[in-house]
Write an enzyme that holds these catalytic residues in place. Structure first.
Site, PDB file in Angstrom:
ATOM      1  N   ASP A   1     -13.623 -28.626 -23.873  1.00 46.74           N
ATOM      2  CA  ASP A   1     -14.674 -28.953 -24.957  1.00 46.74           C
ATOM      3  C   ASP A   1     -15.824 -29.558 -24.325  1.00 46.74           C
ATOM      4  OD1 ASP A   1     -12.873 -31.144 -24.453  1.00 46.74           O
ATOM      5  OD2 ASP A   1     -13.323 -32.002 -26.156  1.00 46.74           O
TER       6      ASP A   1
ATOM      7  N   SER B   1      -8.974 -30.379 -26.134  1.00 45.60           N
ATOM      8  CA  SER B   1      -9.305 -30.771 -24.794  1.00 45.60           C
ATOM      9  C   SER B   1      -8.770 -29.896 -23.711  1.00 45.60           C
ATOM     10  CB  SER B   1      -9.356 -32.453 -24.889  1.00 45.60           C
ATOM     11  OG  SER B   1      -9.714 -32.747 -23.588  1.00 45.60           O
TER      12      SER B   1
ATOM     13  N   ASP C   1     -13.804 -29.482 -18.529  1.00 49.65           N
ATOM     14  CA  ASP C   1     -12.688 -29.269 -19.421  1.00 49.65           C
ATOM     15  C   ASP C   1     -13.216 -28.305 -20.667  1.00 49.65           C
ATOM     16  OD1 ASP C   1     -13.815 -31.070 -20.845  1.00 49.65           O
ATOM     17  OD2 ASP C   1     -11.977 -32.088 -21.565  1.00 49.65           O
TER      18      ASP C   1
ATOM     19  N   ASP D   1     -16.200 -32.383 -22.351  1.00 44.74           N
ATOM     20  CA  ASP D   1     -16.315 -33.965 -22.549  1.00 44.74           C
ATOM     21  C   ASP D   1     -15.737 -34.839 -21.352  1.00 44.74           C
ATOM     22  OD1 ASP D   1     -13.620 -33.816 -22.728  1.00 44.74           O
ATOM     23  OD2 ASP D   1     -13.761 -34.726 -24.713  1.00 44.74           O
TER      24      ASP D   1
END
Length: 573
Positions: free
Chosen positions: A300, A148, A298, A302
């Site tokens: 990734d 993340s 961010d 999400d």
């Protein structure tokens, strides 16, 4: 664990099945006899609220081919136990971090070695697309390699079940039990390449179409909205520009310096859209070209951060609660105008997020379901309601939102699209997202939230965090900023205590190490250790009426002062 025990544990990595490179690195740790040895071996890496996440390196408490191989072997064992007569399939994705691609292939190797088909994305993809792919491709589980928004030295591993949501009880605990029972010499790394399929374009197209279908509502003049977007060197560059173009948003300006995926995240101190500094290049560009909205995601993809124009036409960053409030109101309103509300719908939020969500939903007679922190719990609510109730949307304060039920994790791709849709709709009506937020405050009350995260690294830090939670349980606050504490919600004991009457009631949620104080004046203070980082987090929520939007600055100042007093009172500054 004693120093001697840690040393003995490390020495087990000096022989097979560990390869020569790993053995050499462990020997160096032993020879140096420093804190890195302790940090690498004092515990086994565990699943938290966001899966398994940690620093890359050798050792049981590090992300490496063996800890990921062990986790994957445990998952494979559990899948065979759960679906004994089924041809199993697992989708695997990875983000832009260092080693993510090679580690994803190792994970796929373990999957195929255990006679399970692995569907591996050809290149980096967003986490929400992995969640989508699990159901779209009829998989039994999914895995994504990501850390993340953590710093560059981190990587991680998240597991999804066949509903597209992250694992929850009973599966999570049973998988952990399986993983714990796997010795490193029992990991099967011998891939069966016949069971490996590379996926990409077909899933991309299906995901992008679903994103546009769920994130847009026939708003005209989308081409007149000026957008600045940054992927912060992450995976969203693979999806967001495409879905914006598909939806008709043509005036999109990408921050070129941050466009290329790069695990070093060279232009930011932290690739976290929760932090204003991460979006500075984007807001600077927006000021230069006069953009209406700024969005950053961010690594990734999400989480998303949003900046919009305030009443003085200056760009201001919205926090996760504010973004969630505007999105939830807009979605419910669209469902209402389309005649789709019939009493069988719900929105979702978490125990540490703003109470404004419930106020908004109540105004439309829509149910709000509140769960523990983490989107896996929102996904679990959706799964439990299948066939009986429809999910409209939901989110949490940490800059995550999920639109509809086509995926079951926070989704910055569709949320970015939705934010632009709301902005375009507002612009058509001589309004802005900021004005829409003030209208919500005027209608339901001005809610202001604030978060403090205290970092406590390593074994000593974990002990400090544990002691802080013990102290807050054993000696609860009686007053907060002059208002008596009425309720203490202890999610670890599953008991809510009325501190004024002594009455105790049960909390019908899974156990979690969270405490929430609620005062008579509506103030809420929550404390919880992070499940993915060495931090303890304190959440503050205060509110006052807003008689007219022109008073917003005054009310905001009063609420800021109140939060400052509480922080000082709790000695957290």
């Amino acid at each position: 664990m004693s120093t001697q025990q840690i040393l003995e544990k490390a020495k087990q990595w000096l022989v097979a099945p560990f390869d020569a490179t790993t053995q050499e690195k462990v020997q160096k740790l032993i020879d140096n006899n420093d804190n890195n040895l302790t940090e690498s071996f004092y515990k086994d890496m565990e699943f938290g609220t966001g899966g398994m996440r940690g620093i890359m390196g050798v050792g049981t408490n590090r992300i490496n081919q063996y800890t990921l191989g062990r986790a994957t072997q445990g998952l494979a064992n559990y899948l065979h136990q759960t679906f004994p007569d089924k041809e199993l399939k697992v989708a695997i994705a990875f983000d832009c971090r260092h080693n993510s691609k090679s580690l994803a292939k190792i994970v796929a190797d373990v999957i195929t070695a255990n006679n399970i088909r692995a569907l591996l994305f050809e290149d980096l993809r967003t986490t929400p697309e992995l969640s989508f792919a699990v159901r779209h491709l009829g998989c039994d589980a999914g895995i994504v390699l990501t850390a993340s928004h953590n710093p560059p030295e981190y990587n991680g591993y998240k597991v999804y079940w066949n509903d597209g949501g992250q694992i929850v009880p009973p599966h999570d605990k049973k998988i952990i039990e399986e993983v714990s029972s796997v010795n490193f010499d029992k990991i099967n790394f011998k891939a069966n390449e016949n069971l490996l399929s590379i996926i990409g374009k077909e899933v991309d197209e299906a995901f992008n179409k679903a994103s546009v279908a769920n994130g847009t509502f026939n708003t005209p003049n989308r081409n007149k909205l000026k957008i600045v977007f940054t992927s912060l060197h992450g995976t969203s560059i693979m999806s967001v520009p495409k879905v914006l173009k598909m939806a008709g948003f043509k005036d999109v300006h990408i921050v070129k310096e941050q466009e290329k995926p790069d695990g070093d995240f060279p232009t930011v101190a932290s690739p976290n859209p929760e932090e204003p500094a991460a979006l500075k290049m984007a807001t600077d560009l927006a000021e230069k070209i006069g953009a209406d909205i700024v969005i950053g995601t961010d690594p990734d993809s999400d989480r998303l951060g949003i900046a919009v124009r305030n009443l003085e036409n200056k760009l201001v960053l919205l926090n996760g609660n504010q973004t969630m409030a505007v999105m939830t109101d807009y979605l419910i309103k669209q469902w209402h105008e389309d005649g789709r509300l019939n009493g069988n719908q719900f929105v979702a939020t978490t125990i540490v997020s703003t109470n404004l969500i419930e106020k908004i939903a109540q105004s439309y007679n829509v149910v709000t379901k509140i769960c523990l922190t983490g989107f896996k719990w929102i996904a679990d609510l959706i799964r439990e309601a299948e066939g009986e109730q429809e999910f409209i949307g939901g989110g949490e304060e940490s800059f995550g939102y999920m639109v509809g039920d086509f995926i079951r994790d926070k989704d910055a791709v569709t949320a970015t699209l939705l934010a632009c849709e709301i902005a375009a709709h507002a612009k058509n009506n001589n309004s802005t997202i900021y004005k829409e937020l003030l209208n919500l405050y005027s209608k339901h009350g001005y809610y202001k939230e604030y978060l403090i995260s205290l970092t406590k690294k390593g074994m000593d830090g974990a002990q400090q965090i544990s002691q802080m939670m013990v102290d807050m349980r054993n000696s609860p606050l009686k007053n907060i900023d002059g208002s008596p504490v009425e309720f203490l919600f202890d999610y670890e004991s599953s008991i809510c205590t009325n501190l004024l009457t002594g009455e105790k009631t049960a909390i019908d949620l899974p156990k979690s190490n969270v405490l929430i104080y609620q005062t008579k004046d509506g103030t809420k203070v929550a404390a919880r250790p992070s499940g993915t980082e060495p931090k303890i987090k304190f959440y503050f929520s205060v509110n006052l009426p807003l008689e007219k939007t022109e008073d917003a600055t005054i009310v905001d100042k009063l609420l800021t002062q109140k939060i400052d007093r509480i922080i000082k009172e709790m000695q957290l500054n």
